[in-house]
Design an enzyme around this catalytic site. Structure first.
Site, PDB file in Angstrom:
ATOM      1  N   ALA A  66       0.851  -1.190   0.000  1.00  0.00           N
ATOM      2  CA  ALA A  66       0.000   0.000   0.000  1.00  0.00           C
ATOM      3  C   ALA A  66       0.886   1.239   0.000  1.00  0.00           C
ATOM      4  O   ALA A  66       2.017   1.202   0.505  1.00  0.00           O
ATOM      5  CB  ALA A  66      -0.896  -0.020   1.229  1.00  0.00           C
ATOM      6  N   GLY A 109       0.706  -4.992   1.065  1.00  0.00           N
ATOM      7  CA  GLY A 109      -0.414  -5.163   0.140  1.00  0.00           C
ATOM      8  C   GLY A 109       0.006  -5.813  -1.171  1.00  0.00           C
ATOM      9  O   GLY A 109      -0.823  -6.427  -1.852  1.00  0.00           O
ATOM     10  N   GLU A 112      -0.184  -9.387  -0.434  1.00  0.00           N
ATOM     11  CA  GLU A 112      -1.605  -9.723  -0.300  1.00  0.00           C
ATOM     12  C   GLU A 112      -2.302  -9.746  -1.663  1.00  0.00           C
ATOM     13  O   GLU A 112      -3.204 -10.553  -1.894  1.00  0.00           O
ATOM     14  CB  GLU A 112      -2.271  -8.725   0.651  1.00  0.00           C
ATOM     15  CG  GLU A 112      -1.761  -8.922   2.082  1.00  0.00           C
ATOM     16  CD  GLU A 112      -2.071  -7.738   2.987  1.00  0.00           C
ATOM     17  OE1 GLU A 112      -1.621  -6.625   2.671  1.00  0.00           O
ATOM     18  OE2 GLU A 112      -2.774  -7.941   3.992  1.00  0.00           O
ATOM     19  N   GLU A 132       4.500  -4.588   7.528  1.00  0.00           N
ATOM     20  CA  GLU A 132       3.691  -3.555   8.181  1.00  0.00           C
ATOM     21  C   GLU A 132       4.111  -3.303   9.628  1.00  0.00           C
ATOM     22  O   GLU A 132       4.009  -2.183  10.126  1.00  0.00           O
ATOM     23  CB  GLU A 132       2.193  -3.932   8.137  1.00  0.00           C
ATOM     24  CG  GLU A 132       1.560  -3.841   6.762  1.00  0.00           C
ATOM     25  CD  GLU A 132       1.672  -5.117   5.933  1.00  0.00           C
ATOM     26  OE1 GLU A 132       2.483  -6.001   6.278  1.00  0.00           O
ATOM     27  OE2 GLU A 132       0.942  -5.216   4.931  1.00  0.00           O
TER      28      GLU A 132
HETATM   29  N1  CAA Z   1       4.584   3.240  -0.405  1.00  0.00           N
HETATM   30  C1  CAA Z   1       5.015   4.403  -0.970  1.00  0.00           C
HETATM   31  N2  CAA Z   1       6.238   4.535  -1.532  1.00  0.00           N
HETATM   32  C2  CAA Z   1       7.045   3.452  -1.525  1.00  0.00           C
HETATM   33  C3  CAA Z   1       6.662   2.219  -0.965  1.00  0.00           C
HETATM   34  C4  CAA Z   1       5.360   2.136  -0.388  1.00  0.00           C
HETATM   35  N3  CAA Z   1       4.885   1.003   0.126  1.00  0.00           N
HETATM   36  N4  CAA Z   1       7.691   1.355  -1.090  1.00  0.00           N
HETATM   37  C5  CAA Z   1       8.680   2.010  -1.719  1.00  0.00           C
HETATM   38  N5  CAA Z   1       8.295   3.283  -1.987  1.00  0.00           N
HETATM   39  C6  CAA Z   1       9.075   4.331  -2.660  1.00  0.00           C
HETATM   40  C7  CAA Z   1      10.148   4.888  -1.756  1.00  0.00           C
HETATM   41  O1  CAA Z   1       9.611   5.873  -0.894  1.00  0.00           O
HETATM   42  C8  CAA Z   1      11.120   5.448  -2.755  1.00  0.00           C
HETATM   43  O2  CAA Z   1      10.594   6.661  -3.230  1.00  0.00           O
HETATM   44  P1  CAA Z   1      11.569   7.966  -3.339  1.00  0.00           P
HETATM   45  O3  CAA Z   1      12.581   7.560  -4.379  1.00  0.00           O
HETATM   46  O4  CAA Z   1      10.640   9.039  -3.787  1.00  0.00           O
HETATM   47  O5  CAA Z   1      12.163   8.161  -2.004  1.00  0.00           O
HETATM   48  C9  CAA Z   1      11.031   4.440  -3.920  1.00  0.00           C
HETATM   49  O6  CAA Z   1       9.790   3.758  -3.736  1.00  0.00           O
HETATM   50  C10 CAA Z   1      12.142   3.393  -3.903  1.00  0.00           C
HETATM   51  O7  CAA Z   1      12.176   2.791  -2.615  1.00  0.00           O
HETATM   52  P2  CAA Z   1      13.497   2.709  -1.694  1.00  0.00           P
HETATM   53  O8  CAA Z   1      14.397   3.857  -1.971  1.00  0.00           O
HETATM   54  O9  CAA Z   1      13.041   2.526  -0.288  1.00  0.00           O
HETATM   55  O10 CAA Z   1      14.148   1.377  -2.279  1.00  0.00           O
HETATM   56  P3  CAA Z   1      15.087   0.340  -1.503  1.00  0.00           P
HETATM   57  O11 CAA Z   1      15.586  -0.598  -2.546  1.00  0.00           O
HETATM   58  O12 CAA Z   1      16.065   1.057  -0.650  1.00  0.00           O
HETATM   59  O13 CAA Z   1      14.086  -0.456  -0.510  1.00  0.00           O
HETATM   60  C11 CAA Z   1      12.066  -1.635   0.085  1.00  0.00           C
HETATM   61  C12 CAA Z   1      13.081  -1.265  -1.033  1.00  0.00           C
HETATM   62  C13 CAA Z   1      12.729  -2.539   1.119  1.00  0.00           C
HETATM   63  C14 CAA Z   1      10.927  -2.401  -0.587  1.00  0.00           C
HETATM   64  C15 CAA Z   1      11.557  -0.332   0.761  1.00  0.00           C
HETATM   65  O14 CAA Z   1      11.128   0.566  -0.249  1.00  0.00           O
HETATM   66  C16 CAA Z   1      10.399  -0.537   1.701  1.00  0.00           C
HETATM   67  O15 CAA Z   1      10.610  -0.977   2.810  1.00  0.00           O
HETATM   68  N6  CAA Z   1       9.166  -0.206   1.267  1.00  0.00           N
HETATM   69  C17 CAA Z   1       8.005  -0.256   2.102  1.00  0.00           C
HETATM   70  C18 CAA Z   1       7.514  -1.684   2.267  1.00  0.00           C
HETATM   71  C19 CAA Z   1       6.334  -1.717   3.216  1.00  0.00           C
HETATM   72  O16 CAA Z   1       6.431  -1.386   4.380  1.00  0.00           O
HETATM   73  N7  CAA Z   1       5.163  -2.154   2.689  1.00  0.00           N
HETATM   74  C20 CAA Z   1       3.958  -2.260   3.471  1.00  0.00           C
HETATM   75  C21 CAA Z   1       3.078  -1.075   3.185  1.00  0.00           C
HETATM   76  S1  CAA Z   1       1.668  -1.032   4.249  1.00  0.00           S
HETATM   77  C22 CAA Z   1       0.560  -2.086   3.559  1.00  0.00           C
HETATM   78  O17 CAA Z   1       0.785  -2.673   2.494  1.00  0.00           O
HETATM   79  C23 CAA Z   1      -0.749  -2.259   4.308  1.00  0.00           C
HETATM   80  C24 CAA Z   1      -1.669  -3.299   3.776  1.00  0.00           C
HETATM   81  O18 CAA Z   1      -1.641  -4.413   4.198  1.00  0.00           O
HETATM   82  C25 CAA Z   1      -2.670  -2.949   2.755  1.00  0.00           C
END
Ligand code: CAA
Length: 258
Positions: A66, A109, A112, A132
């Site tokens: 998400a 998500g 999921e 999450e």
């Molecule tokens: N939402 C919004 N933006 C996201 C994102 C997310 N879930 N995941 C990555 N991005 C964005 C980053 O903010 C970054 O944007 P900027 O360049 O503008 O800063 C871009 O994508 C690239 O990401 P990273 O620089 O972080 O890339 P990385 O290779 O260093 O790390 C990663 C990759 C480990 C996947 C890391 O991006 C990360 O931890 N992402 C979040 C994962 C997460 O927590 N997902 C759960 C979301 S909550 C959810 O999904 C609830 C549900 O059940 C419905």
């Protein structure tokens, strides 16, 4: 198909392909992306020329979940009003089979969404996780329920409570994915698998998907009763008569989806 901003659509024979297309955000599932995805899946579902669908991202990410930036300031009521969970339920109500072609991150998500699909073809680089907990919440699109049913409590707890990622080979060993293949071929393999299913008797495919999914919802007795009704119902189709006649006549069947 309309001009979408967050997804791309293609057809490959009888397979409808949706590519999640926010590469800079690792295909984070903002509301607009989910709305477009649902719209495209519904259009393919309604199209007689399509027998199955594939959802994919790109090599680096199927989806990182998400959109955290979109969600960060939301209140509980905002989330309720946005009707996010309706969107997920509508994806699970799609009648034709959906294959997820997963490479790289399938997180939150994104994991999921893959679990909502009926089959998963993973590239050897795929990583499934529910991170999450690291941002102060829990999965909100089915992860706690679907992962537990597929993997069992021990592994699901580790994923949900301690950000444990599953690599493709582990996901295969635990029955989360159908195949783990080379990164060069995961999409082709997913399209081929979807193509094979799309060439089968359409009504039987639809009822087969429905019946297997009922195993997650119903008691065994209720599920068996539902399967029995669906089995009998297929004897009212032209395709059942054709399929059995073709077997007896030693020829290939011609399916009409009727
Ligand atoms: N939402 C919004 N933006 C996201 C994102 C997310 N879930 N995941 C990555 N991005 C964005 C980053 O903010 C970054 O944007 P900027 O360049 O503008 O800063 C871009 O994508 C690239 O990401 P990273 O620089 O972080 O890339 P990385 O290779 O260093 O790390 C990663 C990759 C480990 C996947 C890391 O991006 C990360 O931890 N992402 C979040 C994962 C997460 O927590 N997902 C759960 C979301 S909550 C959810 O999904 C609830 C549900 O059940 C419905």
């Amino acid at each position: 198909m309309p001009d979408y901003t967050d997804i791309l659509t293609e057809t490959h024979g009888r397979v409808g392909l949706v590519r999640l297309n926010r590469p800079k955000a690792l295909n984070a599932l903002r509301a607009n992306l989910l709305a477009e995805l649902l719209d495209a899946l519904k259009a393919f579902d309604a199209d007689d020329a399509i027998g199955a669908m594939v959802i994919t991202g790109n090599e680096r990410a199927f989806s990182a979940g998400a959109d955290i930036k979109e969600m960060a300031d939301a209140s509980a009521v905002d989330l309720m009003n946005r009707g996010l969970s309706d969107g997920w339920q509508r994806i699970s109500a799609i009648r034709k089979p959906i294959v997820a072609a997963v490479s790289g991150f399938a997180l939150g998500g994104g994991c999921e969404l893959a679990l909502l699909c009926d089959l998963i073809v993973a590239s050897e680089t795929a990583q499934f996780g529910q991170p999450e907990i690291t941002i102060g919440v829990i999965p909100g699109a089915g992860g706690t329920q679907r992962l537990t049913r597929i993997l069992g409590k021990a592994l699901a707890m580790e994923m949900v409570l301690n950000n444990r990622f599953l690599k493709a080979d582990e996901a295969l060993a635990h029955g989360l994915v159908n195949r783990a293949v080379a990164v060069e071929s995961y999409l082709d393999e997913a399209l081929a698998l979807a193509g094979e299913i799309a060439a089968r008797a359409p009504v039987a495919v639809r009822l087969g998907k429905e019946a297997v999914n009922k195993a997650y919802e119903l008691s065994l007795a209720e599920g068996l009763a539902a399967e029995e009704r669906a089995f009998y119902l297929l004897f009212s189709t032209e395709d059942q008569k054709e399929g059995m006649a073709a077997f007896i006549e030693k020829r290939a069947p011609i399916w009409r989806g009727k």
